[in-house]
Design a protein around this motif. Structure first.
Motif, PDB file in Angstrom:
ATOM      1  N   VAL A 216      47.644  29.440  43.286  1.00 24.13           N
ATOM      2  CA  VAL A 216      46.504  30.011  43.030  1.00 24.13           C
ATOM      3  C   VAL A 216      46.096  29.905  41.411  1.00 24.13           C
ATOM      4  O   VAL A 216      47.174  30.098  40.415  1.00 24.13           O
TER       5      VAL A 216
ATOM      6  N   LEU B 274      41.955  33.476  36.732  1.00 24.89           N
ATOM      7  CA  LEU B 274      41.307  34.413  37.498  1.00 24.89           C
ATOM      8  C   LEU B 274      42.265  35.771  37.855  1.00 24.89           C
ATOM      9  O   LEU B 274      41.985  36.775  37.307  1.00 24.89           O
ATOM     10  N   THR B 275      43.501  35.116  38.028  1.00 23.54           N
ATOM     11  CA  THR B 275      44.414  36.430  38.566  1.00 23.54           C
ATOM     12  C   THR B 275      44.689  37.055  37.201  1.00 23.54           C
ATOM     13  O   THR B 275      44.800  38.295  37.406  1.00 23.54           O
TER      14      THR B 275
ATOM     15  N   LEU C  24      43.285  37.436  34.484  1.00 26.71           N
ATOM     16  CA  LEU C  24      42.011  37.978  34.004  1.00 26.71           C
ATOM     17  C   LEU C  24      41.772  39.426  34.769  1.00 26.71           C
ATOM     18  O   LEU C  24      41.661  40.337  34.150  1.00 26.71           O
ATOM     19  N   MET C  25      41.705  39.208  36.222  1.00 24.80           N
ATOM     20  CA  MET C  25      41.587  40.592  36.945  1.00 24.80           C
ATOM     21  C   MET C  25      42.843  41.594  36.654  1.00 24.80           C
ATOM     22  O   MET C  25      42.315  42.653  36.421  1.00 24.80           O
TER      23      MET C  25
ATOM     24  N   PHE D  68      41.761  43.976  33.975  1.00 26.61           N
ATOM     25  CA  PHE D  68      40.707  45.195  34.215  1.00 26.61           C
ATOM     26  C   PHE D  68      41.705  46.294  34.839  1.00 26.61           C
ATOM     27  O   PHE D  68      41.449  47.545  34.453  1.00 26.61           O
ATOM     28  N   ILE D  69      42.571  45.873  35.680  1.00 23.83           N
ATOM     29  CA  ILE D  69      43.466  46.916  36.307  1.00 23.83           C
ATOM     30  C   ILE D  69      44.313  47.516  35.317  1.00 23.83           C
ATOM     31  O   ILE D  69      44.430  48.695  35.300  1.00 23.83           O
TER      32      ILE D  69
ATOM     33  N   LYS E 124      25.129  52.719  33.876  1.00 22.33           N
ATOM     34  CA  LYS E 124      25.487  52.485  35.038  1.00 22.33           C
ATOM     35  C   LYS E 124      26.629  53.150  35.842  1.00 22.33           C
ATOM     36  O   LYS E 124      26.320  53.384  36.935  1.00 22.33           O
TER      37      LYS E 124
ATOM     38  N   ILE F 240      28.368  44.452  32.547  1.00 28.27           N
ATOM     39  CA  ILE F 240      28.713  43.525  33.672  1.00 28.27           C
ATOM     40  C   ILE F 240      30.015  43.861  33.989  1.00 28.27           C
ATOM     41  O   ILE F 240      30.508  43.698  35.012  1.00 28.27           O
ATOM     42  N   ALA F 241      31.057  44.331  32.959  1.00 27.18           N
ATOM     43  CA  ALA F 241      32.316  44.539  33.343  1.00 27.18           C
ATOM     44  C   ALA F 241      32.950  43.857  34.258  1.00 27.18           C
ATOM     45  O   ALA F 241      33.614  44.378  35.361  1.00 27.18           O
ATOM     46  N   GLY F 242      33.076  42.380  34.020  1.00 31.40           N
ATOM     47  CA  GLY F 242      34.096  41.558  34.919  1.00 31.40           C
ATOM     48  C   GLY F 242      33.207  41.209  36.231  1.00 31.40           C
ATOM     49  O   GLY F 242      33.798  40.359  36.798  1.00 31.40           O
ATOM     50  N   GLN F 243      32.001  41.479  36.457  1.00 33.07           N
ATOM     51  CA  GLN F 243      31.400  40.956  37.679  1.00 33.07           C
ATOM     52  C   GLN F 243      31.270  39.533  37.592  1.00 33.07           C
ATOM     53  O   GLN F 243      31.276  38.934  38.887  1.00 33.07           O
TER      54      GLN F 243
ATOM     55  N   TRP G 160      33.148  37.493  36.228  1.00 37.32           N
ATOM     56  CA  TRP G 160      34.573  36.736  36.963  1.00 37.32           C
ATOM     57  C   TRP G 160      34.902  37.126  38.251  1.00 37.32           C
ATOM     58  O   TRP G 160      35.488  36.108  39.069  1.00 37.32           O
ATOM     59  N   ILE G 161      34.411  38.279  38.707  1.00 33.94           N
ATOM     60  CA  ILE G 161      34.533  38.145  40.138  1.00 33.94           C
ATOM     61  C   ILE G 161      33.564  37.445  41.247  1.00 33.94           C
ATOM     62  O   ILE G 161      34.291  36.838  42.101  1.00 33.94           O
TER      63      ILE G 161
ATOM     64  N   ILE H 112      33.136  34.193  40.232  1.00 40.18           N
ATOM     65  CA  ILE H 112      34.038  33.171  40.126  1.00 40.18           C
ATOM     66  C   ILE H 112      35.211  33.158  41.185  1.00 40.18           C
ATOM     67  O   ILE H 112      35.417  32.181  41.734  1.00 40.18           O
ATOM     68  N   ALA H 113      35.679  34.332  41.409  1.00 41.13           N
ATOM     69  CA  ALA H 113      36.793  34.483  41.985  1.00 41.13           C
ATOM     70  C   ALA H 113      36.371  34.491  43.670  1.00 41.13           C
ATOM     71  O   ALA H 113      37.027  34.083  44.420  1.00 41.13           O
TER      72      ALA H 113
ATOM     73  N   MET I  46      36.523  31.376  44.920  1.00 40.58           N
ATOM     74  CA  MET I  46      37.742  30.676  45.420  1.00 40.58           C
ATOM     75  C   MET I  46      38.086  31.308  46.529  1.00 40.58           C
ATOM     76  O   MET I  46      38.549  30.558  47.414  1.00 40.58           O
TER      77      MET I  46
ATOM     78  N   TYR J 251      38.815  44.902  41.402  1.00 38.50           N
ATOM     79  CA  TYR J 251      39.702  44.037  40.747  1.00 38.50           C
ATOM     80  C   TYR J 251      40.841  43.678  41.433  1.00 38.50           C
ATOM     81  O   TYR J 251      41.416  42.736  41.784  1.00 38.50           O
ATOM     82  N   ILE J 252      41.534  44.886  42.294  1.00 39.17           N
ATOM     83  CA  ILE J 252      42.653  44.696  42.955  1.00 39.17           C
ATOM     84  C   ILE J 252      42.398  44.071  44.283  1.00 39.17           C
ATOM     85  O   ILE J 252      43.120  42.850  44.583  1.00 39.17           O
TER      86      ILE J 252
ATOM     87  N   ALA K  68      39.895  41.789  44.520  1.00 39.43           N
ATOM     88  CA  ALA K  68      39.739  40.443  44.095  1.00 39.43           C
ATOM     89  C   ALA K  68      40.988  39.442  43.863  1.00 39.43           C
ATOM     90  O   ALA K  68      41.045  38.211  44.441  1.00 39.43           O
ATOM     91  N   ILE K  69      42.048  40.246  43.338  1.00 39.29           N
ATOM     92  CA  ILE K  69      43.470  39.321  43.262  1.00 39.29           C
ATOM     93  C   ILE K  69      44.052  39.273  44.647  1.00 39.29           C
ATOM     94  O   ILE K  69      44.224  38.027  45.112  1.00 39.29           O
TER      95      ILE K  69
ATOM     96  N   ALA L  78      42.187  36.513  46.230  1.00 30.33           N
ATOM     97  CA  ALA L  78      42.371  35.180  45.641  1.00 30.33           C
ATOM     98  C   ALA L  78      43.909  34.828  46.047  1.00 30.33           C
ATOM     99  O   ALA L  78      44.117  33.395  46.194  1.00 30.33           O
TER     100      ALA L  78
END
Lengths: 348, 362, 311
Positions: free
Chosen positions: A143, A147-148, A150-151, A154-155, B205, C220-223, C225-226, C228-229, C232, C275-276, C278-279, C282
């Motif tokens: 993987v 991306l992983t 980076l995500m 946020f967590i 938001k 946008i707060a990571g949207q 990146w999501i 892009i995820a 994938m 985000y959880i 998304a991971i 992925a």
């Protein structure tokens, strides 16, 4: 005579230096023009920034306090780049490191060196923990780590928010002040900077003077070659990523125990993301992390000074983004050589 | 945009090398120096100036101050984060020669760190909780206004559910929510107040999401203590009503708008700065009073005159000295917290940290 | 109108931005260019849209201006990453920083101001009268129909039913071979990465005009990146991308419902669910896809610049 452009596989150092000087000049010019456009006298603004940053104690302290975490996150990203891994998650590892060390700091009943050492270990453990999932996913399922990691940043932010409003709640959106402090060197500057420099020197020594460092370079240069001589690339990947996470976690610990003394959601201030910029600037050498961290620290410091002059601090992001983009371009352009070929004279 | 003048920063840097900063601990507290005519004052806001609410309100106050004291160099800095960045910013401001720092919300610890170093700079903070020799706070007794708002809501609501959008669980939020609940339950004891924490003072938001969630649950009146007023748009879409918090030019024609707190900080600012100039400034907390320093009566056009009349009656009653925060008051676990025959004083209300019966989510 | 219906309605609206951005990323990646700058481009698009809508009071003009800004960014990105052939990952990260920075810089005076106009719902005549589905799916604004139906269909037809689409996919898989048969590799990559950035920027504008209505820093707060995820975890299939986009829209919409209904989950966890998931999405499909990896993998030439001299 014929002239054409040739692409070299390895860019010569002189070209790189030349192009980088060019990039810095462009960015400086852009900054000056922007300041001028906003009604500031460029020269007096520059004079003011330089004199506050380097002429006052608060400015110098600010730069040194920024350098400490930047060196470590930069080293983390640079180490990962050795194996072509982009550790985008230095921010999250930083946060987890700071969280774990705060927890240790708040629950340590005895004071003194042992507690600081424990907090440091906890910080490193936090960073390692936070890169473990991306590492395993990278090794076992391939993987993409960009991306992983980076995500997980946020967590990590949400976990910190949860902790400072729940289990570790102190005053308004921050944990209580932790009782342990790093010894101070000069003003507010703590010994964290020595620890960071020590880490950088150790990494530089290991990567150039040991067998392990050599094998690492082989793995980075060519996976196939490493495989051929019997090195397990995945093993190096695992170790490198964990060390990278640990370094970021240590940066978080130093920030909490040395500078801030309490946990807050905004504790990382983007220092993790800036680690990538620092490592790109350092261009594959651990020792050159020091000047590049100093440069980024100066930019960060400048942004606060600009904010006191009512200029928007988003300008830091623009400058660092532009720096990254132009450096990426410059590093590519440095591969090209302009050569002349004289056709052979026909023998008569 | 103010043009930098050379003497400003030279003066500022010069002042840094003076004993003021380095040997701050030894300076006696009583000798807080006078603010010169062309001195420098900084306002720091937690959100942007343009949010149409809290930030705009303070910015308006600042503009009044700069009209009143044209020679003072007054700067305003937006979006100061709640992190070490804030501490750094305050330190630079002091290094540049700022003699008074006025911030708008909850920088408690960050200000406290700096104020210990710089004893000859005065700090005052909106909604602060720490008082030292050179760090004070100011706030408005918004619990009376919110009590009246709760009272009005009870007259308007049909679902007996009020929604409150809050930022963090801090005393000013507790006092607002509790006042609303007590005011509403005065008329209708079945009313419940649902609170949502969004985790920031300014994030439209998230505010909109929270407002939508409250509507989904059946709340038909929205109140808040946020910087912005974006939830008014949700209220318009969902055909419900909303109160605004601190908006000087409320959209009275909007069909969702009921009422708003109208606060003017400029007099307080001018007074504080004048005291600082005279050398009489002290860190005594300032509490702005309903009816004197701030007001609540700019009604939306859709509100009937009977409701206006009843609310005005209660308002005048409070101005005459009626304190609605009288025991018995139970907390939301049905424990008696304030016994009958006791009334809560302003300082108790300011530091309120438990939720009364009828509040969920706090 | 019950809560579930409302939630689904808003999840389709919220998911639109992510889906549009991920379609843009998909286009770019299919031609072999990894664009990690979507996050910054979305921020820039959002700011452009709010400024344009506040000055022209028309959402459609705002969207067109947003497209224009996206095209300019796309050309700059393509010059850096495709003509000069600088490292695509670094260019993407730089674009993220630059985009967010510029957006915060120029958007500062507009922060917190609510858009005067937004995209009005346009119910489709007969379909919208079906009781629940009609409301959820067929009473949306035009952009939603465009994002979920028209754009994906067009792309599907172009990519999988025409010679041109075959060429583009060839460029993404093996640019040397494509070049050998006379496909203009650089031109195709330039065009599709530009198209990708335009869609990414448009996604930011869409978010402002359809669901948020106001700009603030960190909107946008990571949207991005999501998004892009999503490419994938949608395994480079448009249908899966759209479905998971709706799912992420649903998670965004659910954000505060837990707090309202007093679920025993801390609100922070609900907020980080996005985000959880998304991971998780992925990682897990990659484990499952290990056996039939040929079917599910990324374009082979992704992120590798094309040097004609190396052919």
């Amino acid at each position: 005579m014929q002239t054409y452009i040739r692409r070299l596989s390895i860019a010569p150092l002189s070209f790189v230096t030349l192009y980088r000087i060019f990039v810095f000049t462009i960015i400086l010019l852009l900054c000056v023009l922007t300041a001028w456009g906003y009604g500031f006298h460029p020269l007096s603004l520059t004079y003011m920034i330089l004199s506050v940053s380097f002429g006052t104690r608060v400015g110098l302290e600010g730069i040194l306090l920024y350098v400490t975490p930047l060196l470590l996150t930069g080293a983390a990203c640079l180490l990962a780049f050795r194996l072509w891994i982009v550790n985008n998650g230095a921010e999250g590892q930083f946060l987890l490191g700071s969280l774990m060390s705060t927890w240790v700091g708040l629950h340590c009943n005895f004071s003194g060196w042992l507690c600081i050492v424990l907090a440091g270990l906890a910080g490193i453990a936090g960073g390692v923990l936070w890169i473990l999932v991306p590492t395993l996913a990278k090794i076992y399922a391939g993987v993409n780590e960009i991306l992983t990691t980076l995500m997980l940043n946020f967590i990590a932010t949400f976990i910190i928010i949860y902790c400072v409003t729940g289990p570790l709640a102190g005053s308004f959106t921050s944990s209580p002040i932790i009782p342990i402090h790093l010894p101070l060197l000069w003003g507010n500057v703590h010994i964290g900077i020595l620890i960071a420099l020590f880490c950088v020197f150790i990494l530089a020594w290991v990567s150039t003077h040991t067998k392990w460092g050599y094998e690492l370079r082989v793995c980075g240069a060519s996976t196939q070659a490493a495989h051929y001589i019997g090195l397990s690339v995945n093993q190096y990947l695992f170790i490198i990523m964990l060390i990278s996470g640990g370094l970021s976690g240590l940066a978080g610990m130093l920030e909490v125990v040395g500078t801030v003394h309490r946990l807050q959601p905004g504790i990382s201030n983007g220092l993790g993301y800036l680690g990538i910029v620092v490592s790109i600037l350092a261009r594959n050498s651990f020792l050159s992390l020091i000047p590049s961290a100093l440069l980024i620290a100066f930019i960060l410091n400048t942004s606060i000074i600009l904010q006191t002059q009512q200029l928007n601090n988003a300008i830091t992001l623009i400058i660092t983004g532009l720096l990254l983009l132009l450096i990426a371009i410059a590093d590519e352009l440095a591969h090209y050589q302009y050569i002349k070929i004289y056709p052979k004279q026909k023998e008569i | 945009m103010e043009i930098l003048k050379r003497r400003h920063f030279i003066g500022g840097i010069g002042s840094f090398f003076l004993p003021s900063y380095a040997q701050a601990e030894t300076t006696p507290l009583s000798s807080i120096s006078l603010l010169p005519q062309d001195g420098s004052i900084a306002f720091c806001y937690s959100g942007p100036k343009t949010d149409g609410g809290w930030g705009t309100l303070h910015e308006r106050g600042r503009l009044e101050v700069s009209k009143y004291f044209p020679k003072l160099r007054i700067t305003s800095i937006e979006n100061v984060p709640y992190s070490i960045q804030a501490t750094r910013l305050f330190r630079y401001l002091i290094a540049e020669g700022v003699q008074m720092i006025i911030t708008n919300s909850n920088y408690d610890n960050f200000l406290h760190d700096v104020s210990n170093y710089a004893q000859n700079v005065s700090f005052t903070e909106c909604n602060g909780h720490i008082t030292t020799a050179n760090l004070g706070w100011f706030y408005l007794d918004h619990w009376y206004a919110f009590y009246i708002f709760g009272y009005i809501s009870a007259l308007i609501t049909k679902t007996n559910k009020l929604g409150f959008i809050s930022s963090f669980p801090i005393p000013s939020v507790y006092s607002a929510v509790n006042a609303i609940t007590l005011g509403a339950r005065k008329i209708n004891p079945l009313i419940n107040v649902q609170v949502i924490h969004t985790g920031s003072w300014f994030n439209p938001k998230v505010t909109i999401q929270a407002a939508n969630a409250l509507c989904d649950q059946g709340c038909d009146i929205l109140l808040s203590i946020m910087n912005d007023m974006s939830y008014l748009r949700v209220a318009e879409q969902r055909n419900i009503k909303a109160f605004l918090y601190n908006n000087m030019t409320p959209p009275i024609r909007s069909k969702a708008y009921i009422n708003s707190i109208l606060c003017d900080f400029s007099n307080m600012y001018i007074q504080q700065i004048q005291q600082r100039m005279n050398g009489t400034w002290n860190s005594k907390p300032v509490l702005l009073k309903l009816g004197q320093d701030y007001n609540i009566f700019r009604w939306g056009t859709s509100i009937s005159s009977t409701i206006r009349y009843q609310a005005t009656a209660l308002y005048e009653n409070i101005l005459r000295g009626y304190n609605p925060f009288q025991g018995p008051i139970y907390n939301n676990k049905r424990q008696l917290k304030v016994t009958s025959n006791t009334t809560m004083k302003n300082i108790d209300l300011y530091q309120w940290n438990w939720a009364v019966e009828g509040v969920t989510g706090l | 109108m019950d809560i579930a219906t409302n939630l689904l309605y808003f999840s389709i609206i919220n998911g639109g931005g992510i889906v549009l951005a991920s379609i843009g990323e998909w286009l770019s990646e299919r031609s072999g260019v990894l664009n990690l700058g979507i996050e910054g481009l979305m921020s820039l698009g959002a700011v452009t849209a709010i400024i344009a809508v506040l000055s022209f009071h028309n959402p459609w003009i705002a969207l067109i201006i947003t497209c224009g800004v996206g095209a300019i960014c796309g050309i700059i990105f393509a010059i850096c990453a495709i003509i000069i052939k600088a490292n695509q990952v670094l260019c993407g990260l730089a674009f993220t920083m630059l985009g967010i920075g510029i957006a915060e810089f120029i958007g500062k005076p507009y922060e917190g101001i609510i858009a005067t106009e937004h995209l009005q719902p346009m119910p489709i005549p007969f379909l919208s009268s079906i009781s629940t589905i009609g409301y959820i799916v067929f009473s949306q604004n035009i952009m939603v129909y465009l994002i979920y139906i028209i754009i994906p269909l067009t792309i599907y037809v172009v990519f999988f039913k025409t010679q041109h689409g075959l060429n583009v996919r060839a460029v993404g898989e093996n640019p040397e071979a494509a070049d050998a048969v006379g496909v203009p590799v650089t031109r195709i990559r330039f065009f599709y990465s530009c198209l990708g950035t335009i869609l990414g920027t448009l996604a930011g504008g869409y978010l402002i005009l359809a669901s948020v209505f106001t700009w603030s820093g960190g909107l946008i707060a990571g949207q991005g990146w999501i998004a892009i995820a999503l490419v994938m975890l949608g395994r480079y299939r448009l249908v899966y991308m759209i479905l998971s986009g709706v799912f992420f829209g649903f998670i965004t919409a659910i954000g505060f419902e837990g707090q309202v209904f007093n679920w025993p989950i801390p609100p922070v966890i609900l907020n980080s669910l996005l985000y959880i998931f998304a991971i998780i999405f992925a990682i897990f499909p990659s484990f499952l896809a290990k056996n039939n990896s040929k079917k599910w993998r990324a374009p082979a030439a992704l992120c590798t610049p094309f040097f004609r001299s190396n052919r």
